[in-house]
Scaffold this active site. Structure first.
Site, mmCIF file in Angstrom:
data_model
loop_
_atom_site.group_PDB
_atom_site.id
_atom_site.type_symbol
_atom_site.label_atom_id
_atom_site.label_comp_id
_atom_site.label_asym_id
_atom_site.label_seq_id
_atom_site.Cartn_x
_atom_site.Cartn_y
_atom_site.Cartn_z
ATOM 1 N N LYS A 76 0.836 -1.198 0.000
ATOM 2 C CA LYS A 76 0.000 0.000 0.000
ATOM 3 C C LYS A 76 0.875 1.255 0.000
ATOM 4 C CE LYS A 76 -2.979 2.637 3.092
ATOM 5 N NZ LYS A 76 -3.641 2.680 4.417
ATOM 6 N N ASP A 94 -6.680 -0.082 0.486
ATOM 7 C CA ASP A 94 -6.867 0.141 1.917
ATOM 8 C C ASP A 94 -8.219 -0.436 2.319
ATOM 9 O OD1 ASP A 94 -8.761 1.926 0.985
ATOM 10 O OD2 ASP A 94 -8.107 3.579 2.262
#
Length: 212
Positions: free
Chosen positions: A124, A142
Site C-alpha cells: 500500500k 486500503d
C-alpha cells in the site's frame, strides 16, 4: 483474464466517480519523496487531516533523510504521538531513513521490489510513493477499497494483494493511481461502513449489494 463485463463495469464506475468527486486525490502534505513516505507511514490508522497537522511541524524539525536517520526514537515518538501507534511508526521511520541512506544512497528507489525492503513499507505504502512521487501507476488497497471492491462485485476476497491484482486486470492503467482516491472519497461520503446511504448512491444501479 478478467471477464469483459467487469472491465466495462469498472469503466462505468470510474466515469461516475470522476464526475462525482472531481477534487479526489492525495490529501497528504509533503515536499519531497521521503516526506511522502513518512506521511504515508504516519497515515496508518490515522486521518490525513491529523497527519498533516503533525507533519507541518515535523518536516520543519526534520528537514532531510539524514535528520530522520539521526533522530532519537523516544523524541520522535513524542513528535508523532497523536497519530497513534507512535512507537512502531517512529521505529519504522528511523529505520526507513537509515535504509535509504545506507542501501539506496539517500534516494528512494523506484521499484516495488526495492521499496518493500524498506522498514515500514508494504505494498500500500509503496504504491502511494510510486504513483505520487514517481508517476509509476499502482493501485492502493486500503480498507475503503477492500470494502467497496467487494460490495460492487469487483472482487470477492479480503486479501489486499489479490484485490490489487484483480483490480489491475479490469482497470485502465492510466487510472490505477486515481482509482483508490475515487473509491476512498465515495467510501467516506456515501458508502460509509456502518451506515451506507444506498438510496442516494450514484453507483446503486451498478452495485449488487444495494439491490439486496
Amino acid at each position: 483474464m478478467a471477464k469483459p463485463g467487469k472491465k466495462q463495469k469498472m469503466a462505468a464506475i470510474i466515469a461516475i466517480l470522476k464526475k462525482e468527486y472531481p477534487e479526489a486525490g492525495i490529501r497528504l502534505s509533503y515536499n519531497n519523496e521521503f516526506e511522502l513516505l513518512v506521511a504515508t507511514i504516519l497515515s496508518a490508522q490515522c486521518t490525513d487531516e491529523r497527519v498533516n497537522m503533525v507533519t507541518e511541524k515535523l518536516f520543519k524539525k526534520y528537514r532531510s533523510v539524514h535528520d530522520f536517520a539521526a533522530a532519537h526514537q523516544e523524541i520522535l515518538e513524542q513528535d508523532i504521538f497523536s497519530t497513534g501507534f507512535y512507537k512502531a511508526k517512529a521505529k519504522n521511520i528511523i529505520g526507513a531513513a537509515r535504509c535509504v541512506l545506507g542501501k539506496f544512497r539517500g534516494s528512494l528507489p523506484q521499484t516495488m521490489e526495492e521499496l518493500l525492503t524498506i522498514p515500514g513499507v508494504g505494498r500500500k505504502t509503496a504504491n502511494v510513493v510510486l504513483g505520487h512521487a514517481f508517476g509509476i501507476p499502482g493501485i492502493v488497497v486500503d480498507t475503503h477499497v477492500t470494502r467497496l471492491a467487494n460490495l460492487l462485485g469487483l472482487t470477492a476476497t479480503d486479501n489486499a494483494e489479490k484485490i490489487e491484482s484483480e483490480l489491475m486486470k479490469i482497470t485502465p492503467k492510466d487510472e490505477w493511481s486515481m482509482l483508490a482516491h475515487y473509491l476512498i472519497s465515495h467510501g467516506r461520503a456515501v458508502c460509509i461502513a456502518r451506515r451506507p446511504m444506498c438510496g442516494s448512491c450514484c453507483l446503486r444501479e451498478l452495485c449488487p449489494s444495494a439491490k439486496e
